[in-house]
Design a protein around this motif. Structure first.
Motif, PDB file in Angstrom:
ATOM      1  N   ASP A 194     -31.248  49.608  12.511  1.00 23.58           N
ATOM      2  CA  ASP A 194     -31.077  48.194  12.832  1.00 23.58           C
ATOM      3  C   ASP A 194     -32.330  47.687  13.522  1.00 23.58           C
ATOM      4  OD1 ASP A 194     -28.469  48.074  11.851  1.00 23.58           O
ATOM      5  OD2 ASP A 194     -27.699  48.948  13.706  1.00 23.58           O
ATOM      6  N   SER A 195     -32.945  46.662  12.948  1.00 23.47           N
ATOM      7  CA  SER A 195     -34.206  46.142  13.458  1.00 23.47           C
ATOM      8  C   SER A 195     -33.997  45.086  14.528  1.00 23.47           C
ATOM      9  CB  SER A 195     -35.010  45.534  12.312  1.00 23.47           C
ATOM     10  OG  SER A 195     -35.171  46.454  11.275  1.00 23.47           O
ATOM     11  N   LEU A 196     -32.820  44.501  14.547  1.00 19.54           N
ATOM     12  CA  LEU A 196     -32.560  43.459  15.517  1.00 19.54           C
ATOM     13  C   LEU A 196     -31.910  44.059  16.753  1.00 19.54           C
ATOM     14  CD1 LEU A 196     -31.182  40.812  13.013  1.00 19.54           C
ATOM     15  CD2 LEU A 196     -33.532  41.083  13.811  1.00 19.54           C
ATOM     16  N   SER A 226     -36.754  25.494  25.502  1.00 21.02           N
ATOM     17  CA  SER A 226     -36.974  25.590  24.053  1.00 21.02           C
ATOM     18  C   SER A 226     -38.137  26.514  23.712  1.00 21.02           C
ATOM     19  CB  SER A 226     -37.228  24.198  23.468  1.00 21.02           C
ATOM     20  OG  SER A 226     -38.314  23.567  24.117  1.00 21.02           O
ATOM     21  N   SER A 227     -39.172  26.513  24.546  1.00 21.64           N
ATOM     22  CA  SER A 227     -40.322  27.392  24.286  1.00 21.64           C
ATOM     23  C   SER A 227     -39.922  28.860  24.410  1.00 21.64           C
ATOM     24  CB  SER A 227     -41.464  27.075  25.255  1.00 21.64           C
ATOM     25  OG  SER A 227     -41.053  27.242  26.600  1.00 21.64           O
ATOM     26  N   MET A 228     -39.049  29.158  25.376  1.00 20.94           N
ATOM     27  CA  MET A 228     -38.577  30.533  25.550  1.00 20.94           C
ATOM     28  C   MET A 228     -37.704  30.959  24.370  1.00 20.94           C
ATOM     29  SD  MET A 228     -36.485  32.131  28.813  1.00 20.94           S
ATOM     30  CE  MET A 228     -37.679  31.445  29.962  1.00 20.94           C
ATOM     31  N   VAL A 229     -36.907  30.003  23.863  1.00 20.92           N
ATOM     32  CA  VAL A 229     -36.060  30.288  22.697  1.00 20.92           C
ATOM     33  C   VAL A 229     -36.931  30.620  21.486  1.00 20.92           C
ATOM     34  CG1 VAL A 229     -34.403  29.297  21.070  1.00 20.92           C
ATOM     35  CG2 VAL A 229     -34.135  28.883  23.515  1.00 20.92           C
ATOM     36  N   LEU A 230     -38.023  29.856  21.301  1.00 21.62           N
ATOM     37  CA  LEU A 230     -38.938  30.104  20.190  1.00 21.62           C
ATOM     38  C   LEU A 230     -39.627  31.466  20.334  1.00 21.62           C
ATOM     39  CD1 LEU A 230     -40.603  26.596  19.671  1.00 21.62           C
ATOM     40  CD2 LEU A 230     -38.936  27.734  18.196  1.00 21.62           C
ATOM     41  N   GLU A 231     -39.993  31.825  21.575  1.00 23.11           N
ATOM     42  CA  GLU A 231     -40.610  33.127  21.816  1.00 23.11           C
ATOM     43  C   GLU A 231     -39.642  34.257  21.479  1.00 23.11           C
ATOM     44  OE1 GLU A 231     -42.026  33.286  25.808  1.00 23.11           O
ATOM     45  OE2 GLU A 231     -43.490  31.670  25.528  1.00 23.11           O
ATOM     46  N   LYS A 232     -38.377  34.079  21.863  1.00 22.88           N
ATOM     47  CA  LYS A 232     -37.358  35.093  21.578  1.00 22.88           C
ATOM     48  C   LYS A 232     -37.129  35.203  20.064  1.00 22.88           C
ATOM     49  CE  LYS A 232     -34.378  38.048  23.200  1.00 22.88           C
ATOM     50  NZ  LYS A 232     -34.802  39.235  23.981  1.00 22.88           N
ATOM     51  N   ALA A 233     -37.110  34.048  19.392  1.00 22.75           N
ATOM     52  CA  ALA A 233     -36.940  34.054  17.934  1.00 22.75           C
ATOM     53  C   ALA A 233     -38.112  34.753  17.255  1.00 22.75           C
ATOM     54  CB  ALA A 233     -36.807  32.618  17.420  1.00 22.75           C
ATOM     55  N   ALA A 234     -39.332  34.485  17.753  1.00 24.07           N
ATOM     56  CA  ALA A 234     -40.524  35.136  17.187  1.00 24.07           C
ATOM     57  C   ALA A 234     -40.468  36.645  17.403  1.00 24.07           C
ATOM     58  CB  ALA A 234     -41.781  34.556  17.830  1.00 24.07           C
ATOM     59  N   PHE A 235     -39.971  37.057  18.577  1.00 23.35           N
ATOM     60  CA  PHE A 235     -39.843  38.490  18.882  1.00 23.35           C
ATOM     61  C   PHE A 235     -38.855  39.166  17.932  1.00 23.35           C
ATOM     62  CE2 PHE A 235     -37.337  41.734  21.189  1.00 23.35           C
ATOM     63  CZ  PHE A 235     -38.329  42.692  21.371  1.00 23.35           C
ATOM     64  N   LEU A 236     -37.715  38.526  17.712  1.00 26.18           N
ATOM     65  CA  LEU A 236     -36.696  39.090  16.825  1.00 26.18           C
ATOM     66  C   LEU A 236     -37.182  39.135  15.378  1.00 26.18           C
ATOM     67  CD1 LEU A 236     -33.451  37.404  18.222  1.00 26.18           C
ATOM     68  CD2 LEU A 236     -34.137  39.783  18.471  1.00 26.18           C
ATOM     69  N   MET A 237     -37.881  38.084  14.952  1.00 29.27           N
ATOM     70  CA  MET A 237     -38.421  38.065  13.598  1.00 29.27           C
ATOM     71  C   MET A 237     -39.491  39.139  13.419  1.00 29.27           C
ATOM     72  SD  MET A 237     -38.576  33.932  12.976  1.00 29.27           S
ATOM     73  CE  MET A 237     -39.169  33.977  11.295  1.00 29.27           C
ATOM     74  N   GLY A 238     -40.286  39.379  14.477  1.00 22.35           N
ATOM     75  CA  GLY A 238     -41.289  40.444  14.432  1.00 22.35           C
ATOM     76  C   GLY A 238     -40.649  41.812  14.295  1.00 22.35           C
ATOM     77  N   LYS A 239     -39.533  42.012  15.011  1.00 23.97           N
ATOM     78  CA  LYS A 239     -38.814  43.288  14.900  1.00 23.97           C
ATOM     79  C   LYS A 239     -38.205  43.453  13.507  1.00 23.97           C
ATOM     80  CE  LYS A 239     -36.817  45.492  18.043  1.00 23.97           C
ATOM     81  NZ  LYS A 239     -35.823  46.056  18.963  1.00 23.97           N
ATOM     82  N   ALA A 240     -37.752  42.332  12.941  1.00 24.82           N
ATOM     83  CA  ALA A 240     -37.190  42.383  11.590  1.00 24.82           C
ATOM     84  C   ALA A 240     -38.261  42.775  10.578  1.00 24.82           C
ATOM     85  CB  ALA A 240     -36.583  41.029  11.231  1.00 24.82           C
ATOM     86  N   ILE A 241     -39.470  42.236  10.745  1.00 26.67           N
ATOM     87  CA  ILE A 241     -40.588  42.590   9.859  1.00 26.67           C
ATOM     88  C   ILE A 241     -40.912  44.080   9.980  1.00 26.67           C
ATOM     89  CG2 ILE A 241     -43.105  42.347   9.628  1.00 26.67           C
ATOM     90  CD1 ILE A 241     -42.739  39.344   9.938  1.00 26.67           C
ATOM     91  N   SER A 242     -40.884  44.598  11.205  1.00 27.20           N
ATOM     92  CA  SER A 242     -41.183  46.017  11.428  1.00 27.20           C
ATOM     93  C   SER A 242     -40.208  46.931  10.696  1.00 27.20           C
ATOM     94  CB  SER A 242     -41.157  46.332  12.930  1.00 27.20           C
ATOM     95  OG  SER A 242     -42.122  45.567  13.620  1.00 27.20           O
ATOM     96  N   GLY A 243     -38.957  46.494  10.561  1.00 28.40           N
ATOM     97  CA  GLY A 243     -37.941  47.329   9.904  1.00 28.40           C
ATOM     98  C   GLY A 243     -37.615  46.892   8.492  1.00 28.40           C
TER      99      GLY A 243
END
Length: 269
Positions: A42-44, A103-120
């Motif tokens: 699980d990447s997320l 909202s900026s923190m939400v975008l950072e968290k979304a970018a982090f999760l999307m990055g983890k998804a790319i890794s897996g």
């Protein structure tokens, strides 16, 4: 004396519809959980099928309490249902306010999760299909740009990487110049090979170079009225259900008190 039948059965039907929907969510969650590969990583932060199961089970339990309380005129169950619904409404308001303020923190968290998804990407077939769908749907590649695919060990653009997909991007990043030909012809899964080595001005003729996060945010901004309308509509529906539950509770309590007072007067006469 009886409770208002319109309020009673409107509340019951509303709860019943949500109850059926939650049952379908549980079924889909169980199917997704069982159909996943045993070795999938699980990447997320949480398994999507597990989230679906958890939300579905909670909704199933809450709406079942509401259905039973409304149908059987049970004030205890209706009070439990109303309190839980009130807590959910408050949490939704808090989440909306925090999301707006941070909202900026939400975008950072979304970018982090999307990055983890790319890794897996290659480790979980369900996740791979989801990423491919998003990239084709929004015509994007990576989180912020197509070079984000270097976060994946298979696509990492390093000389030490022995993978055949080194410096490549998935086929879902490729621009399909002729959509009809793309449907009828064999899919070229190697169309993104070597594109991370290209400058953006040269790569843009072969692949989508914009990141998916910006594309999704842009889509949300363009469809703000639709998204806000759906969210507000669901919120007011919850308020309506909560109001009907409270009214039914007061009616049942009034009837119970009326019956008690009638019984007390009977022996006195």
């Amino acid at each position: 004396m009886r409770t208002n039948q319109l309020i009673k059965y409107t509340l019951f039907v509303s709860c019943y519809l949500f109850w059926v929907a939650s049952g379908l969510m549980v079924a889909v969650g169980i199917y997704a959980k069982l159909s996943k590969e045993a070795s999938a990583v699980d990447s997320l932060l949480a398994d999507p099928s597990l989230i679906l199961l958890t939300v579905g089970i909670l909704m199933f339990g809450i709406t079942f309490v509401g259905c039973t309380g409304a149908l059987r005129d049970l004030p205890v169950l209706l009070k439990i249902f109303a309190w839980i619904l009130l807590i959910i409404l408050i949490l939704q308001i808090v989440a909306a306010v925090l999301g707006f303020l941070f909202s900026s923190m939400v975008l950072e968290k979304a970018a982090f999760l999307m990055g983890k998804a790319i890794s897996g990407y290659r480790d979980d077939l369900d996740l791979q299909n989801l990423i491919d769908y998003i990239q084709k749907k929004f015509e994007c590649c990576g989180v912020h740009s197509y070079k984000d695919w270097s976060q994946n060990i298979y696509f990492e653009c390093q000389d030490s990487n022995p993978s055949l997909e080194r410096c490549a991007v998935p086929f879902s990043c490729c621009i399909q110049k002729d959509q009809e030909a793309a449907i009828t012809s064999v899919l070229n899964s190697m169309c993104g090979y070597g594109t991370q080595n290209l400058r953006s001005w040269k790569a843009e003729s072969l692949i989508y170079i914009e990141g998916c996060l910006e594309k999704i945010v842009g889509w949300g901004q363009r469809n703000l009225l639709l998204v806000a309308g759906l969210a507000i509509g669901l919120f007011f529906l919850e308020i309506l259900v909560f109001s009907m539950a409270v009214m039914l509770i007061y009616q049942i309590d009034f009837i119970i008190q009326k019956r008690k007072s009638t019984r007390r007067r009977g022996p006195e006469k």
